[in-house]
Design an enzyme around this catalytic site. Structure first.
Site, mmCIF file in Angstrom:
data_model
loop_
_atom_site.group_PDB
_atom_site.id
_atom_site.type_symbol
_atom_site.label_atom_id
_atom_site.label_comp_id
_atom_site.label_asym_id
_atom_site.label_seq_id
_atom_site.Cartn_x
_atom_site.Cartn_y
_atom_site.Cartn_z
ATOM 1 N N GLY A 13 0.781 -1.226 0.000
ATOM 2 C CA GLY A 13 0.000 0.000 0.000
ATOM 3 C C GLY A 13 0.811 1.273 0.000
ATOM 4 O O GLY A 13 0.256 2.357 -0.221
ATOM 5 N N VAL A 14 2.104 1.194 0.235
ATOM 6 C CA VAL A 14 2.967 2.376 0.189
ATOM 7 C C VAL A 14 3.066 2.860 -1.251
ATOM 8 O O VAL A 14 3.162 2.064 -2.184
ATOM 9 C CB VAL A 14 4.359 2.043 0.764
ATOM 10 C CG1 VAL A 14 5.357 3.167 0.483
ATOM 11 C CG2 VAL A 14 4.266 1.783 2.264
ATOM 12 N N PRO A 17 7.222 7.137 -5.913
ATOM 13 C CA PRO A 17 7.352 7.822 -7.200
ATOM 14 C C PRO A 17 7.902 6.883 -8.264
ATOM 15 O O PRO A 17 8.806 6.081 -8.002
ATOM 16 C CB PRO A 17 8.334 8.962 -6.897
ATOM 17 C CG PRO A 17 8.165 9.218 -5.428
ATOM 18 C CD PRO A 17 7.918 7.857 -4.833
ATOM 19 N N ALA A 18 7.369 6.978 -9.461
ATOM 20 C CA ALA A 18 7.776 6.070 -10.529
ATOM 21 C C ALA A 18 9.178 6.377 -11.044
ATOM 22 O O ALA A 18 9.904 5.471 -11.457
ATOM 23 C CB ALA A 18 6.781 6.140 -11.682
ATOM 24 N N GLY A 20 12.965 8.311 -10.384
ATOM 25 C CA GLY A 20 13.809 8.869 -9.347
ATOM 26 C C GLY A 20 15.220 9.126 -9.829
ATOM 27 O O GLY A 20 15.567 8.856 -10.985
ATOM 28 N N LEU A 21 16.036 9.640 -8.922
ATOM 29 C CA LEU A 21 17.449 9.897 -9.193
ATOM 30 C C LEU A 21 18.287 8.792 -8.581
ATOM 31 O O LEU A 21 18.191 8.516 -7.382
ATOM 32 C CB LEU A 21 17.879 11.235 -8.588
ATOM 33 C CG LEU A 21 19.378 11.567 -8.745
ATOM 34 C CD1 LEU A 21 19.700 11.967 -10.184
ATOM 35 C CD2 LEU A 21 19.797 12.661 -7.775
ATOM 36 N N GLY A 22 19.117 8.143 -9.392
ATOM 37 C CA GLY A 22 20.096 7.198 -8.884
ATOM 38 C C GLY A 22 21.427 7.892 -8.665
ATOM 39 O O GLY A 22 21.765 8.835 -9.388
ATOM 40 N N ASP A 47 17.680 7.180 -4.864
ATOM 41 C CA ASP A 47 18.141 5.806 -4.659
ATOM 42 C C ASP A 47 19.644 5.780 -4.429
ATOM 43 O O ASP A 47 20.418 6.210 -5.292
ATOM 44 C CB ASP A 47 17.803 4.950 -5.885
ATOM 45 C CG ASP A 47 18.325 3.536 -5.756
ATOM 46 O OD1 ASP A 47 17.564 2.666 -5.289
ATOM 47 O OD2 ASP A 47 19.496 3.292 -6.117
ATOM 48 N N TYR A 52 27.686 2.492 -2.334
ATOM 49 C CA TYR A 52 27.991 3.645 -3.173
ATOM 50 C C TYR A 52 28.884 4.659 -2.464
ATOM 51 O O TYR A 52 29.474 5.522 -3.120
ATOM 52 C CB TYR A 52 26.713 4.358 -3.623
ATOM 53 C CG TYR A 52 25.764 3.539 -4.456
ATOM 54 C CD1 TYR A 52 26.131 2.290 -4.961
ATOM 55 C CD2 TYR A 52 24.491 4.012 -4.756
ATOM 56 C CE1 TYR A 52 25.247 1.541 -5.708
ATOM 57 C CE2 TYR A 52 23.601 3.271 -5.514
ATOM 58 C CZ TYR A 52 23.977 2.033 -5.986
ATOM 59 O OH TYR A 52 23.087 1.297 -6.731
ATOM 60 N N LYS A 77 20.499 0.308 0.316
ATOM 61 C CA LYS A 77 20.657 -1.138 0.150
ATOM 62 C C LYS A 77 21.751 -1.668 1.074
ATOM 63 O O LYS A 77 22.740 -0.979 1.326
ATOM 64 C CB LYS A 77 21.026 -1.465 -1.304
ATOM 65 C CG LYS A 77 20.183 -0.760 -2.346
ATOM 66 C CD LYS A 77 20.692 -0.995 -3.749
ATOM 67 C CE LYS A 77 19.969 -0.119 -4.743
ATOM 68 N NZ LYS A 77 20.461 1.278 -4.718
ATOM 69 N N HIS A 110 21.156 -6.035 -1.910
ATOM 70 C CA HIS A 110 21.797 -5.559 -3.130
ATOM 71 C C HIS A 110 21.982 -6.658 -4.188
ATOM 72 O O HIS A 110 21.892 -6.379 -5.383
ATOM 73 C CB HIS A 110 23.151 -4.930 -2.787
ATOM 74 C CG HIS A 110 23.539 -3.817 -3.695
ATOM 75 N ND1 HIS A 110 24.122 -2.649 -3.268
ATOM 76 C CD2 HIS A 110 23.418 -3.675 -5.030
ATOM 77 C CE1 HIS A 110 24.335 -1.845 -4.283
ATOM 78 N NE2 HIS A 110 23.927 -2.460 -5.376
#
Length: 290
Positions: A13-14, A17-18, A20-22, A47, A52, A77, A110
């Site tokens: 249910g959350v 946004p389709a 995003g910024l990686g 993300d 990273y 992750k 990951h």
């Protein structure tokens, strides 16, 4: 008012946004301004990952942006070296502290690591606890194929909300997307405009942004090839997370909500699939391979 991405409803249910910024391979010094720019341009999904090395900078960018925390969907992750139940809980605490946040919107494993299945399952069980405790709003995985997902779901209680995988017109992952959809899992696309093909240069790969079918649609709609490819993801109900640290590219990648591709145009891009991945093969990834 800035344009906003449409939302995808996850299986718990959350709403996410389709687009995003990686920030994969975004240097720490570049990450803060990239996140600020993206959020001020209207992005609401960022993300990152422990591996990273820029979680702290993502958090700083969020704070500097002036955008309310509750408006932003933040993903990170757990890395393979922190797999295992207790280790994952500690890794989550570390990531949260670096981000400077009290909760996470999405926490992902990951890689599947078939050679360390027990640790992988234990890590996911830790993620289930984080979800139950309200410390993460949703949990999921990255780079899992159907066999990996089935193996995980047989031994855990909660179906992953998201499966983040390499996906672009030259590597469409149709079988995996069908499996994910059948189980209520949102497929999220890393390397959505084919960056893995350009930068990792695996034998047999090619750049989808230079494909004639893509450039012809870009000319037709007055868009860039990258915008056409990102629109292709959205037409399929996917969640692309393109990476850039350049302000004009960040803005360009978000300028995909004022046009749509026709079904036959989507099918034409589907037909570009080569079946060749640019990034690592998840079946071969282990603790000593990355």
């Amino acid at each position: 008012m800035a344009t906003r991405s449409p939302l995808l409803t996850l299986n718990n249910g959350v709403r996410m946004p389709a687009l995003g910024l990686g920030v994969y391979q975004s240097a720490p010094e570049d990450t803060v301004p990239a996140v600020v720019t993206a959020l001020q341009d209207g992005y609401r999904l960022i993300d990152t990952a422990a591996a990273y090395g820029n979680e702290s900078e993502v958090g700083e960018g969020l704070r500097r942006s002036g955008v309310d925390r509750d408006e932003v969907f933040v993903t990170t992750k757990v890395w393979m070296t922190d797999y295992g139940y207790d280790a994952t809980l500690r890794a989550f605490d570390t990531s949260l502290a670096k981000l400077g946040l009290e909760r996470l919107d999405l926490y992902l494993l990951h890689w599947p690591v078939p050679s360390a299945q027990e640790q992988t399952v234990a890590s996911y069980r830790a993620a289930e606890k984080l979800l139950a405790d309200g410390r993460a709003r949703a949990i999921g995985v990255c780079n899992h194929n159907p066999a990996h997902l089935l193996s995980l779901m047989e031994r855990t209680d909660i179906v992953p909300a998201v499966n983040q995988v390499e996906l672009h017109p030259h590597f469409t992952q149709a079988e995996l997307r069908t499996f994910d959809a059948a189980h209520g899992i949102v497929t999220q696309s890393w390397s959505p405009i084919g960056g893995a093909n350009r930068y990792l240069a695996t034998e047999g790969t090619s750049d989808p942004l230079q494909d004639r079918a893509v450039t012809a649609l870009a000319a037709k709609y007055g868009k860039t090839p990258a915008q056409v490819v990102l629109r292709w993801h959205l037409e399929h109900g996917l969640s692309p997370i393109p990476k850039s640290v350049k302000p004009h590219r960040i803005a360009e990648n978000f300028g995909v909500f004022d046009f749509a591709l026709a079904p036959d145009e989507v099918a034409a891009l589907d037909a570009l699939d080569t079946g060749v991945r640019g990034g690592p093969d998840p079946e071969q990834v282990g603790l000593n391979t990355l």
